[in-house]
Design an enzyme around this catalytic site. Structure first.
Site, mmCIF file in Angstrom:
data_model
loop_
_atom_site.group_PDB
_atom_site.id
_atom_site.type_symbol
_atom_site.label_atom_id
_atom_site.label_comp_id
_atom_site.label_asym_id
_atom_site.label_seq_id
_atom_site.Cartn_x
_atom_site.Cartn_y
_atom_site.Cartn_z
ATOM 1 N N PRO A 14 0.798 -1.228 0.000
ATOM 2 C CA PRO A 14 0.000 0.000 0.000
ATOM 3 C C PRO A 14 0.829 1.275 0.000
ATOM 4 O O PRO A 14 1.888 1.344 0.626
ATOM 5 C CB PRO A 14 -0.813 -0.107 1.301
ATOM 6 N N ASN A 15 0.306 2.241 -0.717
ATOM 7 C CA ASN A 15 0.845 3.604 -0.822
ATOM 8 C C ASN A 15 2.122 3.707 -1.653
ATOM 9 O O ASN A 15 2.605 4.810 -1.900
ATOM 10 C CB ASN A 15 1.079 4.224 0.571
ATOM 11 N N ARG A 29 4.815 11.146 -2.373
ATOM 12 C CA ARG A 29 4.631 10.810 -0.961
ATOM 13 C C ARG A 29 5.947 10.958 -0.202
ATOM 14 O O ARG A 29 6.913 10.240 -0.485
ATOM 15 C CB ARG A 29 4.189 9.347 -0.915
ATOM 16 N N TYR A 85 11.230 8.790 0.994
ATOM 17 C CA TYR A 85 11.172 7.712 0.000
ATOM 18 C C TYR A 85 11.863 8.044 -1.323
ATOM 19 O O TYR A 85 11.953 7.177 -2.195
ATOM 20 C CB TYR A 85 9.712 7.320 -0.258
ATOM 21 N N ALA A 143 3.378 -0.735 4.731
ATOM 22 C CA ALA A 143 2.938 -0.793 6.130
ATOM 23 C C ALA A 143 2.465 -2.190 6.545
ATOM 24 O O ALA A 143 2.497 -2.526 7.731
ATOM 25 C CB ALA A 143 1.830 0.227 6.360
ATOM 26 N N ARG A 177 13.621 4.970 11.903
ATOM 27 C CA ARG A 177 12.319 5.638 11.935
ATOM 28 C C ARG A 177 11.544 5.242 13.198
ATOM 29 O O ARG A 177 12.131 4.747 14.143
ATOM 30 C CB ARG A 177 11.567 5.284 10.638
HETATM 31 C C1 DQA Z 1 8.358 1.102 3.472
HETATM 32 C C2 DQA Z 1 8.505 1.334 4.983
HETATM 33 C C3 DQA Z 1 7.179 1.125 5.683
HETATM 34 O O1 DQA Z 1 7.328 1.358 7.085
HETATM 35 C C4 DQA Z 1 6.135 2.074 5.151
HETATM 36 O O2 DQA Z 1 4.888 1.833 5.762
HETATM 37 C C5 DQA Z 1 6.025 2.031 3.674
HETATM 38 C C6 DQA Z 1 7.236 1.938 2.875
HETATM 39 C C7 DQA Z 1 9.646 1.472 2.714
HETATM 40 O O3 DQA Z 1 9.756 1.067 1.558
HETATM 41 O O4 DQA Z 1 10.520 2.158 3.250
HETATM 42 O O5 DQA Z 1 4.949 2.166 3.122
HETATM 43 O O6 DQA Z 1 8.088 -0.264 3.262
#
Ligand code: DQA
Length: 147
Positions: free
Chosen positions: A11-12, A19, A24, A78, A108
């Site tokens: 997700p995301n 984002r 990222y 996540a 983090r």
């Molecule tokens: C992630 C790290 C995760 O904690 C976060 O929720 C993401 C991206 C990363 O690629 O750094 O969505 O997996």
């Protein structure tokens, strides 16, 4: 026949570049996919690169991977920190799996320090951005050749 590698994004990750770019980076998911396809070609492997915002869809893809693929690269986003369902699917598929995170999850928030995925992964790469995916493909190329 060329080995097929399934690269899954959770997700995301479709929001990459928009984002939190300070965390990222500025690469889009599409550009990471293109880089992975090129890397796969240089390693003589076929790469199938996918993203879903839905846990169940990721579980379904992992379940059906066992018959078609030789290995998995997984950035579960996540869901890494929450999903026993994805862990169970990985265990059932029993394919060599490399867990990838773009960011260094250990620098983090503490809720990101634990990943269920790691319990089913041969290796974990985090904090190296797009390069992490390419290193995971390098690693899998060696691992599937040894099998
Ligand atoms: C992630 C790290 C995760 O904690 C976060 O929720 C993401 C991206 C990363 O690629 O750094 O969505 O997996």
């Amino acid at each position: 026949m060329a080995h097929k590698i399934l690269i899954l994004n959770g997700p995301n990750l479709n929001m990459l570049s928009e984002r939190e770019p300070e965390i990222y980076g500025s690469d889009t998911l599409e550009s990471i996919g293109v880089a992975c396809q090129h890397k796969g070609q240089t390693l003589g492997m076929m790469v199938d690169f996918r993203q879903s915002n839905e846990e169940g869809e990721l579980v379904g893809w992992i379940q059906s991977a066992a018959k078609d693929f030789s290995g998995i690269v997984l950035n579960a986003g996540a869901y890494s920190h929450t999903s026993i369902a994805i862990l169970d699917a990985l265990r059932a598929a029993s394919l060599p799996t490399i867990e990838v995170h773009l960011s260094n999850i250990y620098r983090r928030e503490s809720f990101r320090h634990h990943s269920y995925i790691s319990q089913a992964a041969l290796g974990v790469i985090c904090g190296l951005g797009t390069q992490g995916y390419l290193l995971a493909l390098d690693a899998l190329a060696r691992i599937v050749d040894e099998d």
